[in-house]
Each structure stands twice: as structure tokens, then as C-alpha cells.
Design an enzyme around this catalytic site. Sequence first.
Site, PDB file in Angstrom:
ATOM      1  N   TYR A 144      -2.922   3.710   0.635  1.00 26.82           N
ATOM      2  CA  TYR A 144      -3.994   2.744   0.404  1.00 26.82           C
ATOM      3  C   TYR A 144      -3.580   1.391   0.960  1.00 26.82           C
ATOM      4  O   TYR A 144      -2.522   0.863   0.615  1.00 26.82           O
ATOM      5  CB  TYR A 144      -4.293   2.618  -1.089  1.00 26.82           C
ATOM      6  CG  TYR A 144      -5.396   1.636  -1.393  1.00 26.82           C
ATOM      7  CD1 TYR A 144      -6.718   1.912  -1.045  1.00 26.82           C
ATOM      8  CD2 TYR A 144      -5.116   0.432  -2.019  1.00 26.82           C
ATOM      9  CE1 TYR A 144      -7.732   1.012  -1.323  1.00 26.82           C
ATOM     10  CE2 TYR A 144      -6.127  -0.478  -2.308  1.00 26.82           C
ATOM     11  CZ  TYR A 144      -7.432  -0.178  -1.944  1.00 26.82           C
ATOM     12  OH  TYR A 144      -8.433  -1.069  -2.221  1.00 26.82           O
ATOM     13  N   ASP A 239       3.196  -1.891   5.106  1.00 30.40           N
ATOM     14  CA  ASP A 239       2.372  -2.506   4.066  1.00 30.40           C
ATOM     15  C   ASP A 239       3.198  -2.635   2.785  1.00 30.40           C
ATOM     16  O   ASP A 239       3.387  -1.673   2.051  1.00 30.40           O
ATOM     17  CB  ASP A 239       1.127  -1.655   3.831  1.00 30.40           C
ATOM     18  CG  ASP A 239       0.207  -2.243   2.772  1.00 30.40           C
ATOM     19  OD1 ASP A 239       0.587  -3.253   2.149  1.00 30.40           O
ATOM     20  OD2 ASP A 239      -0.883  -1.696   2.558  1.00 30.40           O
ATOM     21  N   LYS A 267       0.395  -9.274  -4.282  1.00 27.64           N
ATOM     22  CA  LYS A 267       0.922  -9.003  -5.623  1.00 27.64           C
ATOM     23  C   LYS A 267       2.082  -9.928  -6.006  1.00 27.64           C
ATOM     24  O   LYS A 267       1.873 -11.092  -6.330  1.00 27.64           O
ATOM     25  CB  LYS A 267       1.274  -7.524  -5.765  1.00 27.64           C
ATOM     26  CG  LYS A 267       0.052  -6.602  -5.569  1.00 27.64           C
ATOM     27  CD  LYS A 267       0.368  -5.163  -5.876  1.00 27.64           C
ATOM     28  CE  LYS A 267      -0.826  -4.254  -5.602  1.00 27.64           C
ATOM     29  NZ  LYS A 267      -1.951  -4.449  -6.515  1.00 27.64           N
TER      30      LYS A 267
END
Length: 389
Positions: A144, A239, A267
Site C-alpha cells: 500500500y 516507501d 507518520k
Amino acid sequence: MKTDYSEKLFAKAKDLFPGGVNSPVRAFKGVGGTPRFIAKGRGSRMFDVDGNAYIDYVGSWGPLILGHCHSDVMQAVQDALKEGASFGAPSPREIRLGELVQRRMPWLERMRFCSSGTEATTAAIRLARGFTGRDDLLKFDGCYHGAGDPLLVKAGSGVETLGLPDSPGVPADLAKHTLTLPWNDLAAVEKLFEKTGSTIAAVITEPVVGNMGVLVPRPGFLEGLARICKQHGALFIVDEVMTGFRLSLGGACGRFGIRPDLVTFGKVIGGGLPVGAFGGRADVMDRIAPAGPVYQAGTLSGNPLAMAAGTATLSELSEATYQKLEQLSAELAAGLEEGAKAAGAPLERGVYLPPSQFEAAFVSAAHSPEDIQTTIAAGREAFREALQG
């Protein structure tokens, strides 16, 4: 466990937001029941509007590596807010966080802050296409990378099959440029590049997959991707929105010793506030406007509150922090594995887990050995009841 007020709020929310939530997994459709509306968080715990307390293993889906309301992070945000919530102009806080990130990842020559992980990954892909002059992107099944159109694509029946959009609203003409393969299958990547490598602008991957369970790379997989990309003139994008500064001081790239062309963050780098970043090789990053022709912009990029929270968070992290996280995580995993004799058992015993079987759980520095033992005991009780039922 009381849920009356959460149920009333959820009923109101359904009249305001699609499905009653502002991000799909929060709707609890993967686990059933009513979403818990959270009133506050402190340390390793969250408290909902009905007064229930939970040991939190979601941590805002990863950013809260220090736990809720860490004093240094809260103070940094409050100090920044006193000076202004947003400027839409450069501020010294961007440089402070940028230098701190670069000290942890010295190979990262240039970077740009933005406002979300999705923004970071979509910008990195646009940059890769602009840098290489190619259109195709290779991603992997189950990885994702945010909700950008080029990334909402899954694989067809073989390596030559064009991707199909997972979501209505993604044009087929766009989806056809996203190729997908099984993750951890380096041979399939080599075969694809042999056939059509000259059209591939970039390969993007999570270094550790966190959205189809948690999967680690096979030895040599990440290194092999870097080698293949270099051989064929494609860019290698890692990522690290989820893994950045969570797996180690240098993120997954530091832990596995890899040096991608581009890396994306989110994050932890914002300490719980909305943030994203991407960066890497100077010659690639210098193609981003205003240094180069590839456009990327954002009104809230480098937001001073996010910069302050990120700086305070990264400054607090040390090797000792990661040793503690490793120890607590290993203890928790071993304890739950020992008691896991049934699947799908309810765990409504003051423990807040991701409301999806595919999402990763997170331990923070605020968790204590007592939290871990309480969670293990709750898990064992739930598994026992499931067997008896």
C-alpha cells in the site's frame, strides 16, 4: 464494556461522512461492531467517549512511536503554535527537521516536505517519470502506497497483463501504466524487465509490507531490486511511510543497508501531525520545481507544527528506544502466539488493536512490560472463550 455514546455519535456521523468515517478502516467493517470514538490518549492508553480505557496498539497507525501526548512533543507543538499555525513560507523549523533526518540518513541528499504519505508517494512517482522520460511503474501486490490514482491498481493473471484499477474512478488509460507482480519474487521482476524494462520509470516497494499482515523481505530481494533498476535505468523508490524511523534510527534503509534513488516518509517523521516527505539523489530531486521542471507544491508543506512535532519525536529516539521496542514486541508476539489456539476471537478486554486482519499493530516506547503482560492475559482469555464457544 459500554458503547452507548459511541453508537450515538456513529449514527450522527453517518449523516455527515460517507460510512460515518473519514478513512475507511475506521468503520470497523473488518471486525464488526461499532467504532469507538476516542476522547483522549495518554502514554500507552486511549480513552473513549464512554469512559472505556484501552492499551493502544494502533498508535494513530504508526506515528506515535513515543506514545500519546509525550511531554516533549506536546511542548514543542505548543511553542510552535504560539508563533503561528501556518505561514505558507519557509521557516527555520523545516531546516531543523531536515538536518535531523539527513543525520539519520546521510545518503539522502535532498528532500521535500509535504502533508501526507500519499502526497509523498505520488510526487515521487511523478518525479521518477519526469526524470526518466518513461511512463510505466512497477509496484507489488499487497503493498500500500497511499490512495493516489496510479497506486490503486492490482495485478492481472500474469506479468504481461495490464493492471486493472482496484477502485472506480481510476481511468483505465492511467491504470495500464501500473504493472504489478508478487512481492518477494525477484525472478519475476527480472523477467519483466527483460521484456519491457525500457518503459519502466520506477519500481516502488514497501521494504517491510504492513498492509497484508507484516511480511519481511527475503534475503537479497531489496538489493536485487536496486540492482535491476540501475541496470535498466529505472529509479528504485522505497516507501518508508510506515517503516521510516520505526524499524531503526535509519529506518528500513538503514536496517537493511540499502540506498534507493528515492525514499518516501510520513507518520513518525511528523510525530503524530499530518506530514509527508520524499527525497534521495540530488540529481533526481533537483528536477523538482523550482529547481527543475517537475511540478510539486503544497500550501501546508513544511507546516511549522508538524515540523516541531517531528523534530521533537526524532530527537527523543535513540538506540535504547529501539532495543526497548524490539524487546516488548518480541515478548508480546511470543505471548500471543502461545495462546493463539483459535482465530477470530473477540478481544474487547481493554486492548485496542487494528480493526482489520491485514493491518499492522504498533508498540510504542510508552508501553510498559505490564501492558504487554495484560495484553497477553487478555488474549489467552479470548482464545480460551473462543474454543469453548
